[in-house]
Motif scaffolding. Sequence first.
Motif, PDB file in Angstrom:
ATOM      1  N   LEU A  49       8.945  86.770  41.480  1.00 19.97           N
ATOM      2  CA  LEU A  49       9.632  88.265  41.185  1.00 19.97           C
ATOM      3  C   LEU A  49      10.413  87.973  39.888  1.00 19.97           C
ATOM      4  CD1 LEU A  49       9.693  91.409  41.164  1.00 19.97           C
ATOM      5  CD2 LEU A  49      11.112  91.120  43.112  1.00 19.97           C
ATOM      6  N   LEU A  50      10.561  88.588  38.763  1.00 19.27           N
ATOM      7  CA  LEU A  50      11.552  88.569  37.827  1.00 19.27           C
ATOM      8  C   LEU A  50      12.200  90.220  37.633  1.00 19.27           C
ATOM      9  CD1 LEU A  50      13.493  87.524  35.335  1.00 19.27           C
ATOM     10  CD2 LEU A  50      11.371  88.141  33.767  1.00 19.27           C
ATOM     11  N   THR A  51      13.618  90.120  37.818  1.00 17.73           N
ATOM     12  CA  THR A  51      14.392  91.306  37.701  1.00 17.73           C
ATOM     13  C   THR A  51      15.263  91.059  36.574  1.00 17.73           C
ATOM     14  OG1 THR A  51      14.061  91.879  40.170  1.00 17.73           O
ATOM     15  CG2 THR A  51      15.612  93.060  38.988  1.00 17.73           C
ATOM     16  N   ILE A  52      15.019  92.175  35.831  1.00 16.79           N
ATOM     17  CA  ILE A  52      15.942  92.323  34.515  1.00 16.79           C
ATOM     18  C   ILE A  52      16.795  93.604  34.584  1.00 16.79           C
ATOM     19  CG2 ILE A  52      16.260  92.359  31.897  1.00 16.79           C
ATOM     20  CD1 ILE A  52      13.380  91.013  31.891  1.00 16.79           C
ATOM     21  N   VAL A  84       2.952  84.806  31.332  1.00 17.35           N
ATOM     22  CA  VAL A  84       3.804  85.015  30.055  1.00 17.35           C
ATOM     23  C   VAL A  84       4.983  84.321  29.996  1.00 17.35           C
ATOM     24  CG1 VAL A  84       5.387  86.959  28.971  1.00 17.35           C
ATOM     25  CG2 VAL A  84       3.077  87.637  30.615  1.00 17.35           C
ATOM     26  N   GLU A  85       5.192  83.695  28.849  1.00 15.92           N
ATOM     27  CA  GLU A  85       6.508  82.986  28.854  1.00 15.92           C
ATOM     28  C   GLU A  85       7.693  83.740  28.934  1.00 15.92           C
ATOM     29  OE1 GLU A  85       8.707  80.039  25.422  1.00 15.92           O
ATOM     30  OE2 GLU A  85       6.530  80.860  25.010  1.00 15.92           O
ATOM     31  N   PHE A 112       5.861  72.251  38.091  1.00 13.49           N
ATOM     32  CA  PHE A 112       5.859  71.267  37.244  1.00 13.49           C
ATOM     33  C   PHE A 112       5.420  71.821  35.978  1.00 13.49           C
ATOM     34  CE2 PHE A 112       4.447  67.156  39.784  1.00 13.49           C
ATOM     35  CZ  PHE A 112       5.781  66.843  40.081  1.00 13.49           C
ATOM     36  N   MET A 113       4.830  73.293  36.055  1.00 14.09           N
ATOM     37  CA  MET A 113       4.460  74.258  34.961  1.00 14.09           C
ATOM     38  C   MET A 113       5.787  74.913  34.402  1.00 14.09           C
ATOM     39  SD  MET A 113       0.964  75.623  36.241  1.00 14.09           S
ATOM     40  CE  MET A 113       0.944  76.673  34.624  1.00 14.09           C
ATOM     41  N   GLY A 114       6.979  74.737  35.380  1.00 12.32           N
ATOM     42  CA  GLY A 114       8.013  75.422  35.147  1.00 12.32           C
ATOM     43  C   GLY A 114       8.017  76.958  35.489  1.00 12.32           C
ATOM     44  N   MET A 115       7.117  77.343  36.542  1.00 11.89           N
ATOM     45  CA  MET A 115       6.972  78.575  36.830  1.00 11.89           C
ATOM     46  C   MET A 115       7.932  78.915  38.085  1.00 11.89           C
ATOM     47  SD  MET A 115       2.826  79.345  36.580  1.00 11.89           S
ATOM     48  CE  MET A 115       2.881  81.000  37.370  1.00 11.89           C
TER      49      MET A 115
END
Length: 256
Positions: free
Chosen positions: A49-52, A20-21, A104-107
Motif C-alpha cells: 500500500l502506497l499513500t501519497i 507501476v514504477e 529482489f524486484m524492488g517491490m
Amino acid sequence: MNFCYRLSEDEDVHLTFVMVEKKKLVNLFSQCPVCSSEASLRENCSGSLLTIHQLCDNDSCQFKRVWKSQEQLSRGTSEGNIAISNAIFMSGSSPAKALKMFKFMGMHVISYAAYMQHQKTFIIPSVDYIYDEEKAACMARVAGHSLTLSGDGRLDAFYHTTVVFFKSNETGGSSYMEKEGLRRCLASVMQSATVKELVTDRHPQIRKYLRDECPEVKHSFDTWHIAKGIILIYLSLFPWLMIEKEIIRLVKEKGL
C-alpha cells in the motif's frame, strides 16, 4: 494477480493489480491539479500500500489531498496486502521465497510475520467457512440416498475428498489415525444418507473395523492399490526389471 472476496450472495468483486514504477506514479502528483503549481509530496508504504500526501506549494491555493494505491480494509491492512498473502497460500508457494522474490524486484511487500497474521486472521477462516458451506450443500444433495464411497487416509486427489482434522494424540498414536478418520467420516455421512459400499485400500484396521462395526456396508478394495502391490511383489522377485524401466525412461527423456 487477481483476488476475489465475497460482498454478498449476489455480488463478487474482482481486483486486478498492475505493476507501476514508483517514480512514474509519483510524477503524476508533482503538480497541483487546481492551479498547476508545484506540489510537495510525502510518501509512505505499508506493505504494498502506497499513500501519497500532496500539498500545493502555492500559498494562495494550498490544495491538499491524500491518495492511496489500494482500498484500506479494517484491522490496518489493505486489499493488495491480503491479495499477496492469499496468492501465496492458494498457489502452495513458499512464503519466504515468494516474498524474497518480490524484494529482489524492488517491490514494496508485506513481511513474513504479516503473511502469517493474514493466514491466521483472514485466509484460514475464509477457507473453513467455504469448506463448511460446500460440505453442507453436498450433504444436502445426498440426503436420503444410498451411496457408494471411496477414500484413503493418505494424500489423494484434490477433488471428491472429505477432510477430517484431528491430532494423533486423540487416537492413541499416528498408526490409528486412518481408522479414526474413516470412523468420523462415516458417522458424518450416515447422519443423512445410507452407505451401501465403501472402496478403500487393504488397510488391516479398516478391514476389521468395517467387518465388526459396519457389517451392512459392502467393503471393496481399490484396484489401483491391488495392482500396485502386485507390481511391487513382481519387482522384488525380478529386480533387474527396475533397471530396464529406468533405461527406457532415460531413452525416452533423451529422445534416443
